[in-house]
Scaffold this motif. Structure first.
Motif, PDB file in Angstrom:
ATOM      1  N   VAL A  84      -9.837  -2.701   5.767  1.00  0.00           N
ATOM      2  CA  VAL A  84      -9.713  -4.136   5.971  1.00  0.00           C
ATOM      3  C   VAL A  84     -10.750  -4.637   4.827  1.00  0.00           C
ATOM      4  O   VAL A  84     -10.512  -5.515   4.114  1.00  0.00           O
ATOM      5  N   LEU A  85     -11.982  -4.013   4.721  1.00  0.00           N
ATOM      6  CA  LEU A  85     -13.160  -4.700   3.782  1.00  0.00           C
ATOM      7  C   LEU A  85     -13.005  -4.184   2.325  1.00  0.00           C
ATOM      8  O   LEU A  85     -13.959  -4.769   1.547  1.00  0.00           O
ATOM      9  N   LEU A  86     -12.630  -3.079   2.076  1.00  0.00           N
ATOM     10  CA  LEU A  86     -12.345  -2.496   0.816  1.00  0.00           C
ATOM     11  C   LEU A  86     -11.083  -2.497   0.194  1.00  0.00           C
ATOM     12  O   LEU A  86     -10.682  -2.840  -0.887  1.00  0.00           O
ATOM     13  N   LEU A  87     -10.050  -1.772   0.718  1.00  0.00           N
ATOM     14  CA  LEU A  87      -8.588  -1.754   0.220  1.00  0.00           C
ATOM     15  C   LEU A  87      -8.015  -3.239   0.318  1.00  0.00           C
ATOM     16  O   LEU A  87      -7.367  -3.385  -1.003  1.00  0.00           O
ATOM     17  N   LEU A  88      -8.133  -3.992   1.066  1.00  0.00           N
ATOM     18  CA  LEU A  88      -7.513  -5.260   1.179  1.00  0.00           C
ATOM     19  C   LEU A  88      -7.795  -6.125   0.215  1.00  0.00           C
ATOM     20  O   LEU A  88      -6.960  -6.621  -0.614  1.00  0.00           O
ATOM     21  N   PRO A  89      -9.132  -6.273   0.135  1.00  0.00           N
ATOM     22  CA  PRO A  89      -9.559  -7.107  -1.185  1.00  0.00           C
ATOM     23  C   PRO A  89      -9.043  -6.552  -2.606  1.00  0.00           C
ATOM     24  O   PRO A  89      -8.992  -7.545  -3.449  1.00  0.00           O
ATOM     25  N   LEU A  90      -9.155  -5.340  -2.514  1.00  0.00           N
ATOM     26  CA  LEU A  90      -8.563  -4.613  -3.824  1.00  0.00           C
ATOM     27  C   LEU A  90      -7.331  -5.088  -4.202  1.00  0.00           C
ATOM     28  O   LEU A  90      -6.909  -5.479  -5.292  1.00  0.00           O
ATOM     29  N   VAL A  91      -6.464  -4.988  -2.962  1.00  0.00           N
ATOM     30  CA  VAL A  91      -4.970  -5.307  -3.240  1.00  0.00           C
ATOM     31  C   VAL A  91      -4.938  -6.854  -3.848  1.00  0.00           C
ATOM     32  O   VAL A  91      -4.104  -7.206  -4.491  1.00  0.00           O
ATOM     33  N   LEU A  92      -5.625  -7.823  -3.115  1.00  0.00           N
ATOM     34  CA  LEU A  92      -5.574  -9.045  -3.134  1.00  0.00           C
ATOM     35  C   LEU A  92      -6.001  -9.442  -4.499  1.00  0.00           C
ATOM     36  O   LEU A  92      -5.255 -10.262  -5.396  1.00  0.00           O
ATOM     37  N   GLY A  93      -6.877  -8.559  -5.070  1.00  0.00           N
ATOM     38  CA  GLY A  93      -7.432  -9.013  -6.333  1.00  0.00           C
ATOM     39  C   GLY A  93      -6.474  -8.589  -7.477  1.00  0.00           C
ATOM     40  O   GLY A  93      -6.170  -9.282  -8.648  1.00  0.00           O
TER      41      GLY A  93
END
Length: 327
Positions: free
Chosen positions: A176-185
């Motif tokens: 939630v806090l590492l992979l999700l923002p990476l994907v969004l970026g």
């Protein structure tokens, strides 16, 4: 050599910031502790999400593709990052773990479980005239694999320290806090990639400021729990010596393995720098997510903090030596 090290340390505001964060935590632990006025848990989660969102912007899929073909290099680097390091911790813990505080032992385990670092691995490989594309691919792949493998390694091996970690909860938090923002970026990279490249030095500074904030909060919890007064300054000496020993052994092993595999010099350089590095930029946020308000969190991240500075100093000297070889 000593003069170069001193000059490097004098230019490293991040090192000064880490020392200042620890001093402030010792003086004002109640402000940054979990449940304190700073609301460290909320601030940390927001900061971690923002940092990895920016990391998603900076992750170039095109540059990763350029380094994908050297499969032997990738196998060696990832084997060291998530295989040899944990085995080395097992050996050292068997030999001397009984004389080390359990939280610090968990910290050495965590150091050996975190992924490789991207920025300095690639930078050192470039300075040394190594395989930069291979370094980018391996460092980026390591960061992605670490979302699952780091909590898995800590969960499996932490039983020897007398502590446990819920693997499912840990992976969900990291997703939630590492992979999700990476994907969004990555999704937004085509839209704002040029803007990001223009202001990357500012986003890099923001990244480091968030890490310093997390270091402060982590040490606040440990100081408030009395971890450092209980063990004294000996934990600093053990952390420094242990981190230096691990770095020295891994540098020798990565160099030997690369030459035994008959890598070209460029691939050897990438293997040595990527296979021996550990990330502080991702490691501190991951520790905050994995261990939460653990009273010994300051001790847990302490070996990683020492290792980070040691690897920069030693590898910068190695990079210059590699760069001085004939064309």
């Amino acid at each position: 050599m000593i003069l170069r090290v001193v000059q490097r340390l004098s230019r490293d505001w991040f090192l000064v910031g880490m020392i200042l964060a620890v001093v402030l935590a010792a003086l004002f632990p109640d402000f940054g502790r979990s449940g304190g006025p700073m609301h460290a848990d909320v601030v940390a989660n927001v900061g971690i999400f923002a940092v990895f969102f920016l990391h998603g912007f900076g992750l170039s899929a095109e540059r990763m593709k350029a380094g994908v073909t050297r499969w032997r290099l990738h196998l060696l680097v990832q084997s060291f990052t998530f295989g040899v390091f944990p085995l080395l911790w097992l050996l050292l813990d068997t030999l001397g773990g009984r004389w080390i505080p359990s939280d610090l032992s968990l910290g050495f385990l965590y150091l050996c479980a975190v992924p490789s670092t991207i920025s300095s691995s690639v930078a050192m490989t470039g300075i040394a005239r190594g395989n930069v594309a291979g370094a980018i691919f391996n460092a980026s792949l390591s960061s992605l694999l670490g979302i699952v493998l780091t909590p898995l390694i800590v969960s499996v091996l932490s039983t020897t320290t007398g502590q446990s970690l819920s693997l499912v909860d840990a992976v969900l938090k990291l997703a939630v806090l590492l992979l999700l923002p990476l994907v969004l970026g990555q999704v937004m990279r085509p839209l704002v990639g040029r803007w990001f490249a223009r202001y990357q030095r500012y986003t890099h500074a923001f990244d480091r400021l968030v890490i310093l904030l997390l270091v402060y909060a982590s040490f606040c919890d440990s100081v408030a729990a009395g971890s450092f007064t209980r063990y004294g300054g000996g934990v600093l000496a053990i952390s420094l010596v242990g981190a230096a020993l691990i770095l020295a052994v891994v540098l020798v092993l990565t160099t030997t393995a690369s030459r035994w595999a008959r890598f070209e010099k460029e691939d050897e350089i990438a293997a040595v720098f990527c296979g021996s590095k550990k990330t502080l930029a991702s490691g501190v946020p991951m520790a905050r997510l994995l261990f939460g308000a653990h009273p010994g969190l300051g001790l847990i991240v302490l070996p990683l903090m020492f290792y980070h500075q040691l690897q920069l100093i030693v590898c910068s000297v190695l990079a210059e030596r590699y760069a001085s070889r004939p064309q």
